[in-house]
Design a protein around this motif. Structure first.
Motif, PDB file in Angstrom:
ATOM      1  N   VAL A 132      -1.359  -1.249  -4.232  1.00  0.00           N
ATOM      2  CA  VAL A 132      -2.449  -0.277  -4.051  1.00  0.00           C
ATOM      3  C   VAL A 132      -1.835   1.111  -3.931  1.00  0.00           C
ATOM      4  CG1 VAL A 132      -4.403   0.439  -2.644  1.00  0.00           C
ATOM      5  CG2 VAL A 132      -3.872  -1.992  -2.877  1.00  0.00           C
TER       6      VAL A 132
ATOM      7  N   ILE B 207       0.865  -1.188   0.000  1.00  0.00           N
ATOM      8  CA  ILE B 207       0.000   0.000   0.000  1.00  0.00           C
ATOM      9  C   ILE B 207       0.894   1.227   0.000  1.00  0.00           C
ATOM     10  CG2 ILE B 207      -1.807   1.268   1.215  1.00  0.00           C
ATOM     11  CD1 ILE B 207      -2.601  -1.387   2.537  1.00  0.00           C
TER      12      ILE B 207
ATOM     13  N   PHE C  71      -5.536  -0.088  -8.180  1.00  0.00           N
ATOM     14  CA  PHE C  71      -5.231  -1.484  -7.857  1.00  0.00           C
ATOM     15  C   PHE C  71      -4.448  -2.050  -9.043  1.00  0.00           C
ATOM     16  CE2 PHE C  71      -9.058  -0.502  -5.476  1.00  0.00           C
ATOM     17  CZ  PHE C  71      -8.812  -1.055  -4.231  1.00  0.00           C
TER      18      PHE C  71
ATOM     19  N   LEU D 281     -12.215   0.854   0.637  1.00  0.00           N
ATOM     20  CA  LEU D 281     -10.921   0.180   0.554  1.00  0.00           C
ATOM     21  C   LEU D 281     -10.767  -0.876   1.646  1.00  0.00           C
ATOM     22  CD1 LEU D 281      -8.119  -0.011  -0.784  1.00  0.00           C
ATOM     23  CD2 LEU D 281      -7.332   1.727   0.831  1.00  0.00           C
TER      24      LEU D 281
END
Length: 914
Positions: free
Chosen positions: A265, A72, A292, A315
């Motif tokens: 992400v 992320i 994504f 999310l």
């Protein structure tokens, strides 16, 4: 019972604090909550049972993870147009290529206000919607105790690594296998704060001992705070982020296993406004990109379409499904279906069923009449259809029939999820109206009591009589207490939702009711006294009643009108328009008053003529000008010598008449400098034109002229030492702005590296402290050694000039004209309006308050936190130091009202003879 004004004011302040506390407790609603997280790991719901005997589905476990490793990358203040707009194509070519032609899904995630980092992290990881109270908590984030994705991942044995904003470390202590936090508040640093994250990348990407990697980059947000979204520094920072994403993506692709793909992400916690700040609800602040990227997705083909909009809270649900974790119990988000679109229909239906079951359970725990909610009804219908689909699936029906029916059931689930999420999100805006009303009643009673007590407080004895003995009011007190207690019982027994005031003990509630009754009795008693005193002039003809002037009517009507306007949210959003209207109207009324005193004095009003003559005579004593003439009330009866000795000189008269019009012109120019409010904040203004990179010479010239004007307007009442310190300090202000790249020196050429200006800013701080110390010393001398009013007045002015120098340092260069016009208007009104017309202290105070509020908005501020200039809190600091940062930010934000308040003290101290 008589109370001194100080004791009475202190008591009112304490009661007012109680009312404000009650109001705020009702205004900040209790968020939607489920069970504590230690009870949240219950067994997951089974797949809907198919109808008919003997048909059973044993799929009860959480589905397996869809991805092996998840990275992320959260880029703070990443606006959607930085990725999907022209800046993305220019500065983020690799990311743009992946979005347009790669294996990815791109969305625009909408963040709910407040768009501040800590509440947004909570929304991303819990799926819940934080409230505005989290803005305060953002300064010192406590550990997050709600059920969240990080806790679920750790409980499931996932190994998590984090680098970046230390807010994550405070929210999730002991959750990360490895971490390195950097402070998020030192906005002057936009290089090292990101290098500290990137330096770990090469080492971590080579390792295999982690499952989730979280990177939070802060540099873009800091650049926005310093110089806005159009800064030349934004492009290089986006290019740096693009290279980092490229490195991570290539590494994830090279290490993919045959069984499970990896997922990257890319998201932002919030965007930034056109001024570079955030916290409000403008489009630039709430729209962030959400990408994504994974080899599990199909490669894009065809023209690029506008990214679909989703909620930022979605999310948490999507990542929970992707990692094979339970969805957080407090999440109000929906599963982003395209991310799991590559799975079989049975798996997709299972995913949306888990999401719907979690949302419906959260609705049950927060809404008594949940069965009547449309979302719950839609979910039950979809669940029944899902059971029919499973029956056909277990019977082995045709795959095409199953696919078509599955799509229909999937659509039903998605509609149910959307309705459930909407119902839960609305509960965040449900206020505790009862507590708010009780608090409002207390606040209004205290304000009314203070207004009624002003004549007593301004008298020589400064005492206020508290009515305790009259039997009428004693009876009224008991009746009001009984009535309020009855209302309290009715509200608390019939209210569907929990009220904070109802949760208090009965003894405390009765005490508050008695306080409200006592205040009401005091108000009625004060009103009765006023009516009783108003009859005295009728019995005594020698006492004349005073009439209200237009100024008094305007002040009263304006104050009441402003208070009433705060009852509508649209007036609060655009409150600056109210203050602009009030000060413009005030200028017109002042112009009328000056015209009357100069031209409309009649021979039949000798008393008024004498008063005006005395006013202008006193002006001659207090002004710096000599040989002041005052025009005669009746030129036919007075010769030229008498005329020149009794009325103002012609030039001063005309300057006085022109002053309101000059102030109107200044205010109109200031309105064009900064757009504020909500509806028109996005429109271009003169400030945007000045701050663009191609107009830096014009901004530099304007800043230099403004600093010279500030010196000439402030130095006139300062000592020689303070004048020298002021001149050097203002030179240091320009040097600081040149050091950070806002303005240029005439001999400076392009290519000079932008520094933090630490030395220059501290150079100015030395002179600010020196001037303030000199003024404070004079103030102490006037209080302790000798009661010298002139020394006191000089000391106050030097403190004021030191604060002006501090404001000049903290203001953005394009806002320096605001400071210049503030000083100019104060000077003109003091010399040509207030002293000649001899307004009383109350009128002068309210005028200062009105102009102070108007200058708050002239700075570009608004009632939204997005306009707070956070960068002002770090001028001259090498690292984040909490107390100075808070003080400097608060001073820069409220400099307008504060400087007008200090000027009020300076003016009143110079008028001690009155």
């Amino acid at each position: 019972m008589r109370l001194r004004s100080g004791v009475f004011a202190s008591s009112c302040l304490l009661v007012q604090a109680l009312g404000v506390t009650l109001f705020l407790r009702g205004f900040f609603p209790v968020p939607v909550r489920s069970l504590p997280r230690r009870e949240a790991r219950a067994d997951s719901p089974a797949e809907p049972a198919p109808p008919g005997p003997g048909m059973v589905s044993n799929w009860t476990k959480i589905p397996a993870p869809l991805f092996n490793k998840v990275v992320i990358v959260l880029i703070d203040a990443l606006r959607d147009d930085f990725v999907f707009g022209s800046k993305g194509k220019q500065f983020m070519p690799y990311t743009t290529q992946v979005v347009e032609k790669g294996t990815s899904y791109s969305f625009i995630a909408e963040a709910k206000p407040p768009t501040v980092t800590m509440p947004r992290i909570k929304a991303l990881m819990t799926g819940s919607i934080p409230g505005f109270i989290d803005v305060v908590v953002n300064l010192n984030s406590p550990a997050l105790l709600d059920d969240n994705l990080i806790w679920q991942a750790k409980a499931a044995g996932k190994r998590i690594i984090f680098y970046g904003d230390d807010t994550w470390v405070k929210l999730f202590p002991k959750h990360f296998m490895e971490y390195d936090g950097t402070t998020s508040f030192f906005v002057s640093d936009f290089t090292e704060v990101d290098d500290n994250v990137t330096r770990h990348l090469d080492r971590v990407l080579k390792r295999e001992d982690w499952d989730i990697l979280i990177l939070h980059y802060l540099g873009l947000d800091h650049i926005g705070h310093i110089s806005g979204p159009n800064s030349p520094l934004v492009g290089p920072k986006l290019r740096e982020m693009d290279n980092i994403l490229k490195k991570i993506h290539i590494s994830l692709l090279s290490k993919e296993e045959a069984s499970l793909p990896n997922l990257l992400v890319v998201c932002g916690d919030h965007g930034m406004s056109e001024t570079g700040s955030h916290g409000g609800s403008s489009e630039g602040e709430v729209h962030t990109p959400l990408l994504f990227i994974s080899s599990a997705f199909e490669k894009r083909s065809g023209p690029l379409t506008q990214p679909e909009r989703v909620q930022q809270t979605d999310l948490a649900s999507t990542l929970a499904v992707g990692l094979g974790l339970p969805i957080s119990r407090n999440s109000v988000g929906n599963l982003i279906l395209p991310v799991v679109g590559g799975k079989t229909m049975r798996e997709q239906l299972r995913f949306v069923h888990l999401n719907g079951f979690q949302l419906s359970r959260l609705l049950q725990e927060n809404t008594p009449a949940y069965e009547k909610d449309p979302g719950y009804e839609h979910f039950k219908i979809a669940e029944k259809s899902h059971g029919n689909w499973i029956k056909l699936y277990l019977e082995g029906n045709n795959s095409e029939i199953l696919l078509n029916l599955g799509k229909k059931v999937l659509k039903q689930y998605l509609e149910a999820l959307k309705t459930l999420s909407s119902s839960l999100s609305k509960q965040v805006a449900q206020y505790d109206m009862y507590s708010m009303m009780v608090g409002t009643v207390i606040i209004m009673e205290v304000l009314l009591l203070l207004l009624l007590s002003v004549p007593k407080a301004l008298s020589k004895r400064a005492e206020f009589e508290v009515p305790l003995s009259p039997p009428l009011f004693s009876l009224l007190f008991y009746l009001m207490c009984l009535m309020l207690c009855a209302v309290h019982v009715i509200v608390c027994t019939s209210a569907e939702s929990l009220c904070y005031f109802c949760s208090m003990s009965w003894l405390t509630a009765v005490g508050v009711m008695m306080l409200i009754s006592a205040l009401m009795c005091g108000i009625l008693s004060a009103i009765a006294k006023i009516f009783e005193n108003s009859r005295l002039p009728l019995k005594n003809p020698g006492v004349s009643s005073s009439s209200w002037s237009e100024i008094d009517v305007l002040i009263l009507a304006g104050t009441i009108g402003h208070v009433l306007s705060l009852g509508a949210s649209s007036f609060i959003e655009e409150e600056h328009q109210t203050w602009y209207f009030l000060i413009n109207t005030l200028c017109l009324v002042l112009c009328q008053e000056l015209c009357r005193n100069n031209f409309l004095l009649k021979e039949c009003d000798p008393q008024h003529s004498t008063n005006v003559k005395q006013n202008f005579d006193s002006l001659g004593e207090t002004s710096d000008c000599k040989n002041i003439d005052i025009p005669a009330a009746s030129s036919s009866k007075l010769d030229k010598a008498t005329s020149s000795s009794e009325f103002m000189k012609g030039s001063h008269k005309w300057i006085s008449l022109a002053t309101p019009w000059v102030i109107l012109i200044c205010c109109r120019l200031l309105r064009s400098l900064n757009q504020t409010g909500v509806q028109w904040a996005h429109r271009p203004d003169f400030g945007h034109w000045l701050t663009s990179s191609e107009h830096k010479p014009e901004l530099s010239f304007l800043a230099a002229v403004s600093l010279l004007m500030i010196f000439f307007l402030v130095q006139r009442r300062c000592s020689l030492v303070s004048k020298i310190a002021m001149a050097l300090g203002l030179l240091g202000v320009y040097s600081y702005r040149a050091a950070v790249g806002n303005v240029i020196f005439p001999w400076q050429h392009g290519g000079k590296d932008i520094s933090k200006g630490i030395t220059e800013a501290r150079f100015v701080y030395v002179f600010v402290l020196g001037i303030v110390f000199t003024g404070t010393k004079d103030l102490l001398k006037s209080q302790v050694i000798s009661a010298d009013s002139s020394m006191k007045s000089t000391g106050l002015w030097e403190v004021y000039s030191g604060l002006v120098l501090l404001a000049a340092l903290l203001f953005r260069p394009h806002n320096l004209p605001v400071l210049v016009f503030c000083l100019l208007i104060q000077t003109m009104m003091t010399k040509y309006i207030w002293r000649p017309l001899k307004f009383d202290a109350a009128q002068i105070t309210i005028m200062h308050y009105w102009f102070g509020q108007a200058f708050f908005y002239f700075q570009g501020n608004s009632n939204g936190i997005a306009t707070v200039d956070v960068s002002a809190g770090f001028v001259g600091l090498e690292s984040y130091v909490e107390i100075p940062a808070i003080f400097l930010t608060a001073f820069a934000t409220y400099a307008g009202p504060f400087l007008w308040a200090i000027h009020l003290l300076c003016y009143l101290s110079s008028e001690v003879s009155r």
